[in-house]
Design a protein around this motif. Structure first.
Motif, PDB file in Angstrom:
ATOM      1  N   ASP A  25     -46.569 116.319  61.290  1.00 42.33           N
ATOM      2  CA  ASP A  25     -48.028 116.446  61.283  1.00 42.33           C
ATOM      3  C   ASP A  25     -48.659 115.919  59.995  1.00 42.33           C
ATOM      4  OD1 ASP A  25     -47.068 118.367  59.582  1.00 42.33           O
ATOM      5  OD2 ASP A  25     -48.269 120.020  60.396  1.00 42.33           O
ATOM      6  N   ALA A  26     -47.868 115.258  59.144  1.00 40.80           N
ATOM      7  CA  ALA A  26     -48.414 114.718  57.896  1.00 40.80           C
ATOM      8  C   ALA A  26     -49.285 113.494  58.186  1.00 40.80           C
ATOM      9  CB  ALA A  26     -47.286 114.338  56.944  1.00 40.80           C
ATOM     10  N   PHE A  54     -41.502  95.175  53.587  1.00 36.00           N
ATOM     11  CA  PHE A  54     -41.310  96.430  52.873  1.00 36.00           C
ATOM     12  C   PHE A  54     -42.603  97.235  52.739  1.00 36.00           C
ATOM     13  CE2 PHE A  54     -38.593  93.027  51.230  1.00 36.00           C
ATOM     14  CZ  PHE A  54     -37.362  93.493  51.649  1.00 36.00           C
ATOM     15  N   PRO A  55     -43.170  97.675  53.860  1.00 31.82           N
ATOM     16  CA  PRO A  55     -44.381  98.492  53.766  1.00 31.82           C
ATOM     17  C   PRO A  55     -44.081  99.826  53.100  1.00 31.82           C
ATOM     18  CG  PRO A  55     -43.495  98.572  55.982  1.00 31.82           C
ATOM     19  CD  PRO A  55     -42.697  97.541  55.251  1.00 31.82           C
ATOM     20  N   VAL A  56     -45.125 100.452  52.613  1.00 30.25           N
ATOM     21  CA  VAL A  56     -45.004 101.746  51.939  1.00 30.25           C
ATOM     22  C   VAL A  56     -45.922 102.732  52.645  1.00 30.25           C
ATOM     23  CG1 VAL A  56     -45.562 102.977  49.807  1.00 30.25           C
ATOM     24  CG2 VAL A  56     -44.311 100.830  49.712  1.00 30.25           C
ATOM     25  N   ALA A  57     -45.448 103.956  52.818  1.00 34.35           N
ATOM     26  CA  ALA A  57     -46.278 105.012  53.381  1.00 34.35           C
ATOM     27  C   ALA A  57     -46.572 106.033  52.297  1.00 34.35           C
ATOM     28  CB  ALA A  57     -45.584 105.675  54.568  1.00 34.35           C
ATOM     29  N   VAL A  58     -47.786 106.531  52.294  1.00 31.50           N
ATOM     30  CA  VAL A  58     -48.166 107.532  51.306  1.00 31.50           C
ATOM     31  C   VAL A  58     -48.818 108.716  52.008  1.00 31.50           C
ATOM     32  CG1 VAL A  58     -48.473 105.889  49.413  1.00 31.50           C
ATOM     33  CG2 VAL A  58     -50.407 106.419  50.903  1.00 31.50           C
ATOM     34  N   VAL A  59     -48.630 109.889  51.409  1.00 26.90           N
ATOM     35  CA  VAL A  59     -49.332 111.101  51.822  1.00 26.90           C
ATOM     36  C   VAL A  59     -50.272 111.427  50.672  1.00 26.90           C
ATOM     37  CG1 VAL A  59     -49.124 113.488  52.575  1.00 26.90           C
ATOM     38  CG2 VAL A  59     -47.289 111.863  53.076  1.00 26.90           C
ATOM     39  N   ASP A  77     -48.422 100.086  64.619  1.00 23.55           N
ATOM     40  CA  ASP A  77     -48.487 101.057  65.720  1.00 23.55           C
ATOM     41  C   ASP A  77     -47.709 102.311  65.345  1.00 23.55           C
ATOM     42  OD1 ASP A  77     -49.989  99.644  67.785  1.00 23.55           O
ATOM     43  OD2 ASP A  77     -48.274  98.265  67.836  1.00 23.55           O
ATOM     44  N   GLY A  78     -48.221 103.472  65.756  1.00 25.04           N
ATOM     45  CA  GLY A  78     -47.558 104.736  65.469  1.00 25.04           C
ATOM     46  C   GLY A  78     -48.573 105.754  65.003  1.00 25.04           C
ATOM     47  N   PRO A  79     -48.098 106.836  64.435  1.00 25.21           N
ATOM     48  CA  PRO A  79     -46.667 107.141  64.196  1.00 25.21           C
ATOM     49  C   PRO A  79     -46.015 107.778  65.413  1.00 25.21           C
ATOM     50  CG  PRO A  79     -48.026 108.860  63.249  1.00 25.21           C
ATOM     51  CD  PRO A  79     -48.978 107.852  63.824  1.00 25.21           C
ATOM     52  N   VAL A  93     -29.694 106.531  56.425  1.00 30.25           N
ATOM     53  CA  VAL A  93     -29.629 106.070  55.040  1.00 30.25           C
ATOM     54  C   VAL A  93     -30.947 106.416  54.366  1.00 30.25           C
ATOM     55  CG1 VAL A  93     -29.392 104.060  53.524  1.00 30.25           C
ATOM     56  CG2 VAL A  93     -28.069 104.206  55.650  1.00 30.25           C
ATOM     57  N   ARG A  94     -30.861 106.933  53.144  1.00 27.32           N
ATOM     58  CA  ARG A  94     -31.984 107.343  52.325  1.00 27.32           C
ATOM     59  C   ARG A  94     -32.603 108.667  52.777  1.00 27.32           C
ATOM     60  NH1 ARG A  94     -34.408 103.344  49.227  1.00 27.32           N
ATOM     61  NH2 ARG A  94     -35.567 105.058  48.292  1.00 27.32           N
ATOM     62  N   ALA A  95     -32.185 109.212  53.886  1.00 26.78           N
ATOM     63  CA  ALA A  95     -32.678 110.504  54.347  1.00 26.78           C
ATOM     64  C   ALA A  95     -31.493 111.275  54.913  1.00 26.78           C
ATOM     65  CB  ALA A  95     -33.762 110.332  55.408  1.00 26.78           C
ATOM     66  N   ALA A  96     -31.415 112.552  54.604  1.00 33.20           N
ATOM     67  CA  ALA A  96     -30.304 113.374  55.087  1.00 33.20           C
ATOM     68  C   ALA A  96     -30.386 113.540  56.599  1.00 33.20           C
ATOM     69  CB  ALA A  96     -30.339 114.740  54.402  1.00 33.20           C
ATOM     70  N   PRO A  97     -29.255 113.726  57.266  1.00 34.20           N
ATOM     71  CA  PRO A  97     -29.286 113.994  58.708  1.00 34.20           C
ATOM     72  C   PRO A  97     -30.181 115.189  59.014  1.00 34.20           C
ATOM     73  CG  PRO A  97     -27.039 113.575  57.978  1.00 34.20           C
ATOM     74  CD  PRO A  97     -27.877 113.667  56.737  1.00 34.20           C
ATOM     75  N   GLY A  98     -30.949 115.057  60.086  1.00 36.06           N
ATOM     76  CA  GLY A  98     -31.827 116.152  60.481  1.00 36.06           C
ATOM     77  C   GLY A  98     -33.168 116.173  59.775  1.00 36.06           C
ATOM     78  N   THR A  99     -33.500 115.097  59.045  1.00 36.35           N
ATOM     79  CA  THR A  99     -34.775 115.031  58.336  1.00 36.35           C
ATOM     80  C   THR A  99     -35.883 114.579  59.280  1.00 36.35           C
ATOM     81  OG1 THR A  99     -33.688 114.490  56.236  1.00 36.35           O
ATOM     82  CG2 THR A  99     -36.021 113.915  56.436  1.00 36.35           C
ATOM     83  N   ASP A 100     -37.043 115.236  59.192  1.00 36.21           N
ATOM     84  CA  ASP A 100     -38.204 114.797  59.973  1.00 36.21           C
ATOM     85  C   ASP A 100     -38.728 113.489  59.400  1.00 36.21           C
ATOM     86  OD1 ASP A 100     -38.094 116.987  61.618  1.00 36.21           O
ATOM     87  OD2 ASP A 100     -39.648 118.125  60.564  1.00 36.21           O
ATOM     88  N   VAL A 101     -39.018 112.549  60.281  1.00 34.45           N
ATOM     89  CA  VAL A 101     -39.560 111.253  59.864  1.00 34.45           C
ATOM     90  C   VAL A 101     -40.694 110.857  60.796  1.00 34.45           C
ATOM     91  CG1 VAL A 101     -37.385 110.437  58.861  1.00 34.45           C
ATOM     92  CG2 VAL A 101     -37.899 109.953  61.259  1.00 34.45           C
ATOM     93  N   GLN A 102     -41.482 109.914  60.336  1.00 31.76           N
ATOM     94  CA  GLN A 102     -42.463 109.252  61.181  1.00 31.76           C
ATOM     95  C   GLN A 102     -42.081 107.784  61.276  1.00 31.76           C
ATOM     96  OE1 GLN A 102     -46.618 109.968  60.350  1.00 31.76           O
ATOM     97  NE2 GLN A 102     -46.274 112.125  59.854  1.00 31.76           N
ATOM     98  N   VAL A 103     -42.089 107.265  62.509  1.00 25.53           N
ATOM     99  CA  VAL A 103     -41.652 105.890  62.774  1.00 25.53           C
ATOM    100  C   VAL A 103     -42.869 105.048  63.151  1.00 25.53           C
ATOM    101  CG1 VAL A 103     -40.100 104.431  64.121  1.00 25.53           C
ATOM    102  CG2 VAL A 103     -39.439 106.799  63.588  1.00 25.53           C
ATOM    103  N   PHE A 104     -42.909 103.837  62.606  1.00 20.27           N
ATOM    104  CA  PHE A 104     -44.002 102.906  62.879  1.00 20.27           C
ATOM    105  C   PHE A 104     -43.421 101.558  63.289  1.00 20.27           C
ATOM    106  CE2 PHE A 104     -45.470 105.948  59.773  1.00 20.27           C
ATOM    107  CZ  PHE A 104     -46.769 106.265  60.182  1.00 20.27           C
TER     108      PHE A 104
END
Length: 218
Positions: free
Chosen positions: A197-198, A152-157, A110-112, A122-133
């Motif tokens: 919007d990715a 451990f799913p993987v997301a790709v663009v 479900d998502g994003p 963790v693994r992303a700097a504060p203030g980074t845009d993310v998509q949550v699923f």
């Protein structure tokens, strides 16, 4: 017999000083009332050994020996993405629909949901845009399933992997699936660094055999 290679004056002087230092240390160690003097003498000896190149230094230099690398506390698998031409897509489904993973497990992604990482991500700097699923697994079989390898799913663009992110403020902690009993379901929140919007595709796979995956898209 005369030594044909006598040590230079500086070396002989250093040898004498070292001998005197050993005598001084022995004298301090024999007197139980001079603990402070013993500590001072020991510190002096350590400093002298370091200057002479015999202390705990990196081989061939006067720099301190480097610390051994520490093991990462991050979950494994997130950087072993089955997104190249050697892996096989077993099936495709849209977000929100159920798709079978194997004989016992069925998955729904479900998502994003757009989000921004907080100060303790963790693994992303504060203030980074993310998509949550939300990844939900259902055990349709008759025996319990240890679902950790599916955590451990993987997301790709396109074909480029998006970096996973972990952030308690977004409800995405570092955790894995539990053992799922027959007829039961379990959910896991996952997030990936990507513009809101990715067009992300989420690939779900067994981490012990990541050459096959099921892909979820819009």
């Amino acid at each position: 017999m005369t030594d044909p290679f006598p040590p230079p004056p500086a070396r002989r002087f250093g040898t004498v000083c070292a001998a005197l230092l050993v005598v001084a240390l022995a004298g301090c160690a024999q007197d139980p009332g001079t603990g402070a003097a013993t500590a001072t003498a020991t510190a002096t000896a350590t400093a002298a050994a370091s200057s002479a190149g015999t202390g705990p230094t990196a081989e061939g230099s006067g720099a301190p020996a480097p610390e051994a690398p520490r093991d990462s506390a991050l979950p494994p698998g997130n950087d072993v993405a089955p997104y190249d031409d050697t892996s096989t897509r077993d099936a495709a489904a849209t977000f929100g629909s159920a798709q079978r993973l194997d004989d016992s497990l069925e998955a729904v992604v479900d998502g994003p949901r757009p989000g921004t990482t907080g100060e303790r991500s963790v693994r992303a700097a504060p203030g980074t845009d993310v998509q949550v699923f939300t990844l939900t697994l259902t055990n349709t079989g008759t025996a319990p399933v240890d679902a950790v390898p599916w955590s451990f799913p993987v997301a790709v663009v396109g074909e480029e992997p998006a970096t996973p992110a972990f952030d308690d403020s977004l409800g995405v902690p570092m955790e894995t699936f539990p053992v799922v009993a027959p007829g039961e379901s379990a959910s896991l929140e996952v997030a990936f660094s990507a513009a809101h919007d990715a067009d992300l595709a989420v690939r779900v796979f067994d981490n012990t055999d990541p050459d096959h995956y099921v892909e979820f898209t819009d």
